[in-house]
Design a protein around this motif. Structure first.
Motif, mmCIF file in Angstrom:
data_model
loop_
_atom_site.group_PDB
_atom_site.id
_atom_site.type_symbol
_atom_site.label_atom_id
_atom_site.label_comp_id
_atom_site.label_asym_id
_atom_site.label_seq_id
_atom_site.Cartn_x
_atom_site.Cartn_y
_atom_site.Cartn_z
ATOM 1 N N HIS A 20 0.835 -1.203 0.000
ATOM 2 C CA HIS A 20 0.000 0.000 0.000
ATOM 3 C C HIS A 20 0.870 1.253 0.000
ATOM 4 O O HIS A 20 0.373 2.353 0.223
ATOM 5 C CB HIS A 20 -0.940 0.002 1.215
ATOM 6 C CG HIS A 20 -0.230 -0.019 2.535
ATOM 7 N ND1 HIS A 20 0.371 -1.144 3.033
ATOM 8 C CD2 HIS A 20 -0.007 0.954 3.457
ATOM 9 C CE1 HIS A 20 0.926 -0.871 4.209
ATOM 10 N NE2 HIS A 20 0.707 0.397 4.482
ATOM 11 N N GLY B 167 -5.154 0.193 -2.815
ATOM 12 C CA GLY B 167 -5.571 1.587 -2.878
ATOM 13 C C GLY B 167 -6.218 2.091 -1.609
ATOM 14 O O GLY B 167 -6.394 1.359 -0.633
ATOM 15 N N GLY B 168 -6.587 3.358 -1.648
ATOM 16 C CA GLY B 168 -7.211 4.012 -0.509
ATOM 17 C C GLY B 168 -6.820 5.472 -0.485
ATOM 18 O O GLY B 168 -6.213 5.982 -1.422
ATOM 19 N N ARG B 169 -7.146 6.140 0.597
ATOM 20 C CA ARG B 169 -6.718 7.531 0.764
ATOM 21 C C ARG B 169 -5.218 7.550 1.003
ATOM 22 O O ARG B 169 -4.702 6.839 1.856
ATOM 23 C CB ARG B 169 -7.436 8.165 1.954
ATOM 24 C CG ARG B 169 -6.966 9.583 2.285
ATOM 25 C CD ARG B 169 -7.769 10.192 3.416
ATOM 26 N NE ARG B 169 -7.600 9.482 4.677
ATOM 27 C CZ ARG B 169 -6.621 9.741 5.558
ATOM 28 N NH1 ARG B 169 -5.717 10.676 5.301
ATOM 29 N NH2 ARG B 169 -6.548 9.057 6.692
ATOM 30 N N VAL B 170 -4.504 8.372 0.245
ATOM 31 C CA VAL B 170 -3.051 8.425 0.368
ATOM 32 C C VAL B 170 -2.658 9.527 1.349
ATOM 33 O O VAL B 170 -3.013 10.691 1.165
ATOM 34 C CB VAL B 170 -2.383 8.664 -1.006
ATOM 35 C CG1 VAL B 170 -0.875 8.826 -0.829
ATOM 36 C CG2 VAL B 170 -2.685 7.504 -1.947
ATOM 37 N N ALA C 244 -1.360 4.290 1.382
ATOM 38 C CA ALA C 244 -2.820 4.217 1.300
ATOM 39 C C ALA C 244 -3.384 3.721 2.616
ATOM 40 O O ALA C 244 -2.853 2.788 3.226
ATOM 41 C CB ALA C 244 -3.232 3.282 0.166
ATOM 42 N N TRP D 220 -10.793 1.090 2.158
ATOM 43 C CA TRP D 220 -10.446 0.355 0.942
ATOM 44 C C TRP D 220 -9.210 -0.509 1.185
ATOM 45 O O TRP D 220 -9.175 -1.697 0.842
ATOM 46 C CB TRP D 220 -10.200 1.358 -0.182
ATOM 47 C CG TRP D 220 -10.088 0.773 -1.548
ATOM 48 C CD1 TRP D 220 -10.172 -0.535 -1.901
ATOM 49 C CD2 TRP D 220 -9.852 1.506 -2.755
ATOM 50 N NE1 TRP D 220 -10.006 -0.685 -3.257
ATOM 51 C CE2 TRP D 220 -9.805 0.559 -3.799
ATOM 52 C CE3 TRP D 220 -9.686 2.848 -3.055
ATOM 53 C CZ2 TRP D 220 -9.581 0.935 -5.127
ATOM 54 C CZ3 TRP D 220 -9.469 3.224 -4.377
ATOM 55 C CH2 TRP D 220 -9.426 2.277 -5.402
ATOM 56 N N ALA D 221 -8.182 0.065 1.801
ATOM 57 C CA ALA D 221 -6.957 -0.685 2.084
ATOM 58 C C ALA D 221 -7.226 -1.816 3.072
ATOM 59 O O ALA D 221 -6.737 -2.938 2.898
ATOM 60 C CB ALA D 221 -5.885 0.254 2.623
#
Length: 253
Positions: free
Chosen positions: A122, A142-145, A152, A156-157
């Motif tokens: 991630h 993925g996800g908020r970085v 991430a 989602w992560a």
């Protein structure tokens, strides 16, 4: 040098470097370790530093998080040696999770060209280092970085890590100790690290010795959750023995 002058200088060093240790200070000021411990105790009572195992950190640093560039340049030689030693822990063929962290990113850069691994991460910097690797099947979670770490995080992560079972996770931490476990400044990062640990059969922690005894805001596991710690020779014999009594193998390079 009088005690108040020495304590003022110790405080300056702690703020400049983020941590001071008893033995180094005793050597620098040509006093006994017990004298330094008394100095740190006085600074701790004044609320200026927080005592940790073997030394002290500036007050308020439990949630301090240096940026990526600063962390890349800190303990660079130790991190390179740790990463090279970690290559021997890679499965011949199989799957690995690479956590977000500068030492783990060095491991990614050191993966042999003949590696036929499935790699899950991630971390954007780690993924960038592996994007052109000819033998790696790379999966980027993925996800908020987070800008601070380029990692991430969030739902989602967490969901993605809940769907895999890897052979080994190579883990990073901002602080580790038998007493306080594995810690990092950010709760969202801690949650993803916890999920990464749960996603693998074996856990290998890559952490330089300066992180031993440090305690940060978000706890994401026990040191006993770690099968193998690869660190540098700055970790003393007593500290190593205490960690190994908890069931974690230690390699110092």
């Amino acid at each position: 040098m009088y005690a108040p002058e020495r304590q003022q200088e110790i405080l300056r060093l702690a703020r400049d470097s983020g941590r001071v240790d008893v033995l180094s200070l005793a050597e620098e000021f040509q006093v006994t370790a017990e004298t330094i411990r008394r100095d740190l105790k006085a600074l701790d009572r004044a609320g200026l530093v927080r005592r940790v195992h073997g030394g002290a950190i500036p007050a308020g640093r439990l949630d301090f998080e240096p940026d990526l560039a600063e962390r890349e340049s800190t303990a660079a030689d130790e991190k390179d040696r740790i990463a090279q030693a970690a290559v021997a822990e890679l499965p011949a063929d199989g799957s690995v999770v690479l956590d977000a962290g500068t030492t783990v990113a060095r491991l990614a850069a050191a993966l042999p060209l003949e590696s036929g691994l499935t790699v899950v991460t991630h971390s954007l910097p780690t993924a960038a280092r592996l994007a052109d690797h000819p033998g790696v099947q790379l999966h980027l979670i993925g996800g908020r970085v987070r800008h601070r770490t380029r990692a991430a995080v969030d739902a989602w992560a967490l969901r993605a890590y809940g769907e895999i079972r890897a052979d080994v996770v190579f883990l990073a931490a901002n602080g580790f100790s038998p007493e306080h476990g594995l810690t990092t400044p950010d709760l969202a990062e801690a949650a993803v690290k916890r999920a990464a640990v749960a996603s693998a059969r074996r856990v290998v922690l890559l952490a330089d010795s300066a992180k031993h005894g440090q305690e940060h805001f978000a706890r994401f596991g026990d040191l006993a959750d770690v099968d193998l710690l690869i660190t540098d020779k700055g970790l003393g014999d007593e500290e190593t023995a205490a960690i190994e009594r908890g069931g974690t193998e230690v390699v110092r390079v």
